[in-house]
Design an enzyme around this catalytic site. Structure first.
Site, PDB file in Angstrom:
ATOM      1  N   GLU A 121       0.574 -20.740 -21.238  1.00 55.39           N
ATOM      2  CA  GLU A 121       0.621 -21.278 -19.858  1.00 55.39           C
ATOM      3  C   GLU A 121      -0.683 -22.028 -19.579  1.00 55.39           C
ATOM      4  O   GLU A 121      -0.687 -23.160 -19.144  1.00 55.39           O
ATOM      5  CB  GLU A 121       0.803 -20.130 -18.862  1.00 55.39           C
ATOM      6  CG  GLU A 121       0.758 -20.567 -17.409  1.00 55.39           C
ATOM      7  CD  GLU A 121       0.862 -19.398 -16.430  1.00 55.39           C
ATOM      8  OE1 GLU A 121       0.612 -18.233 -16.812  1.00 55.39           O
ATOM      9  OE2 GLU A 121       1.222 -19.674 -15.267  1.00 55.39           O
ATOM     10  N   ASP A 123       5.269  -5.609 -16.458  1.00 51.51           N
ATOM     11  CA  ASP A 123       4.271  -6.371 -17.201  1.00 51.51           C
ATOM     12  C   ASP A 123       2.878  -5.790 -17.054  1.00 51.51           C
ATOM     13  O   ASP A 123       2.538  -5.164 -16.039  1.00 51.51           O
ATOM     14  CB  ASP A 123       4.306  -7.852 -16.786  1.00 51.51           C
ATOM     15  CG  ASP A 123       3.455  -8.183 -15.577  1.00 51.51           C
ATOM     16  OD1 ASP A 123       2.932  -9.303 -15.537  1.00 51.51           O
ATOM     17  OD2 ASP A 123       3.335  -7.326 -14.682  1.00 51.51           O
ATOM     18  N   GLY A 159      -0.976 -12.307 -15.959  1.00 50.68           N
ATOM     19  CA  GLY A 159      -2.382 -12.504 -15.629  1.00 50.68           C
ATOM     20  C   GLY A 159      -2.975 -13.632 -16.458  1.00 50.68           C
ATOM     21  O   GLY A 159      -2.260 -14.364 -17.138  1.00 50.68           O
ATOM     22  N   ARG A 196       0.794  -1.239   0.000  1.00 47.75           N
ATOM     23  CA  ARG A 196       0.000   0.000   0.000  1.00 47.75           C
ATOM     24  C   ARG A 196       0.820   1.280   0.000  1.00 47.75           C
ATOM     25  O   ARG A 196       0.261   2.361  -0.177  1.00 47.75           O
ATOM     26  CB  ARG A 196      -0.957  -0.011   1.197  1.00 47.75           C
ATOM     27  CG  ARG A 196      -1.914  -1.194   1.089  1.00 47.75           C
ATOM     28  CD  ARG A 196      -3.091  -1.106   2.007  1.00 47.75           C
ATOM     29  NE  ARG A 196      -3.832  -2.372   1.990  1.00 47.75           N
ATOM     30  CZ  ARG A 196      -4.729  -2.687   2.911  1.00 47.75           C
ATOM     31  NH1 ARG A 196      -4.987  -1.859   3.901  1.00 47.75           N
ATOM     32  NH2 ARG A 196      -5.364  -3.843   2.848  1.00 47.75           N
TER      33      ARG A 196
END
Ligand SMILES: O=c1[nH]cnc2c1ncn2[C@@H]1O[C@H](CO)[C@@H](O)[C@H]1O
Length: 338
Positions: free
Chosen positions: A202, A140, A172, A73
């Site tokens: 993947e 990325d 992602g 954060r």
């Protein structure tokens, strides 16, 4: 500890596919969860994390991954996390690592891009000074956040351009995130001198890898294990020497493969496809880079010479300078000859 395990432990290494937040150790994650007590589903007890890091499928893995991202954060969290990754890498004799960092996820959570980049660069300086580890960054795009994330990732890469930035990626989920939409972003990143290293193949088939090559100009492929389903693709990867960054235990733990014995790395190597072995998100998958070398040695039937060649290959596939590659290759050879 077997002789080969001992040999691997001391072998100088390069890691090419390891994620920033995915490398947060249970201690760091628990410390961050305790700092933000009551505002996160992430357990503040390191022992409970092992259960928390059990994934039903890839989508569930991304959901858990993002819950840890929520713990990062402020810039101090970023600096602490990154510096401690350097400490852990040095423990495994990693001399050089290309860390996949997702600035969009932190900027979206209120950490200004300049502060984010200053924090990772402070940690990079500290890791080199204190641990002898040379960190480089791959920025990325978190694919699930689509084109807005691509725009922001490219903007941070080109406008902030931290010294360690060397490549541009796409992570992602792959399902529902077609690669061609990001061609303009990769074109501009490559024109600015960044290397293209998207994830592909993947959790989806060979066509995603073809897209990564043809549309995104991929110089290496993150994972890419689906290439084993397409003989012509494997021949292309071998002919053009486009390396795959293979992460065996990751594939098992995200259910991308059902059983390590079925992992396609041996088929890829037999077809002449250049591969490196990497840890991806080591604490989340209950592994380390050292362990991934042992898994690869088992799957590929490697001896000391074989794992030494794996380490040499990762250096050759890296974006280190020529002098950096020569120095690390010489160190590996000296160690193997010892
Ligand atoms: O194995 C992986 N495959 C794809 N993405 C991953 C993996 N490990 C970590 N991330 C990260 O998941 C986030 C999704 O927003 C991205 O930041 C990506 O870098």
């Amino acid at each position: 500890m077997t002789d080969l395990t001992k040999f691997i432990a001391g072998l100088p290494k390069a890691e090419l596919h390891v994620h920033h937040v995915g490398s947060a150790s249970p201690r760091i994650v628990a410390e961050l969860a305790a700092r933000h007590e009551g505002t996160s589903p992430v357990p503040a007890d390191p022992a409970a994390l092992a259960t928390y890091f059990e994934f039903r499928d890839f989508a569930h893995f991304i959901e858990i991954y993002l819950s840890v991202v929520d713990l990062i954060r402020d810039a101090e969290d970023v600096r602490l996390l990154t510096y401690e990754i350097g400490r852990e890498l040095s423990r495994q004799q990693v001399r050089y690592a290309e860390l996949t960092v997702t600035p969009y996820s932190s900027v979206k959570r209120g950490i200004p891009a300049p502060a984010f980049c200053e924090a990772i660069e402070d940690a990079r300086t500290g890791a080199r000074r204190d641990f002898g580890v040379d960190l480089a960054w791959c920025f990325d795009i978190p694919g699930e956040a689509g084109l807005p994330a691509a725009e922001e990732t490219l903007r941070v890469a080109l406008e902030e351009r931290p010294d360690g930035l060397i490549s541009f990626g796409l992570g992602g989920p792959e399902i529902g995130v077609p690669r061609p939409q990001f061609k303009p972003h990769f074109d501009r990143a490559r024109a600015a001198g960044l290397h293209s290293v998207p994830h592909a193949g993947e959790t989806t088939g060979p066509e995603t890898i073809w897209d990564a090559i043809r549309e995104l100009g991929a110089e290496r492929i993150g994972h890419g294990i689906a290439a084993a389903q397409d003989e012509s693709l494997m021949a292309y990867l071998a002919e053009h020497q486009i390396p795959l960054e293979v992460c065996p235990t990751s594939n098992l733990r995200t259910r991308a493969v059902t059983d390590l014995a079925e992992h396609p790395i041996a088929k890829l190597v037999a077809a002449g496809v250049p591969v490196s072995v990497n840890s991806d998100d080591p604490p989340m998958f209950g592994t380390t880079l050292e362990q991934e070398y042992a898994v690869a040695a088992d799957l590929l039937g490697l001896d000391r010479a074989g794992v030494t060649e794996l380490a040499r290959g990762a250096v050759r596939h890296s974006f280190l300078s020529a002098s950096g590659k020569a120095a690390l290759l010489a160190e590996i050879d000296a160690y193997a000859a010892g």
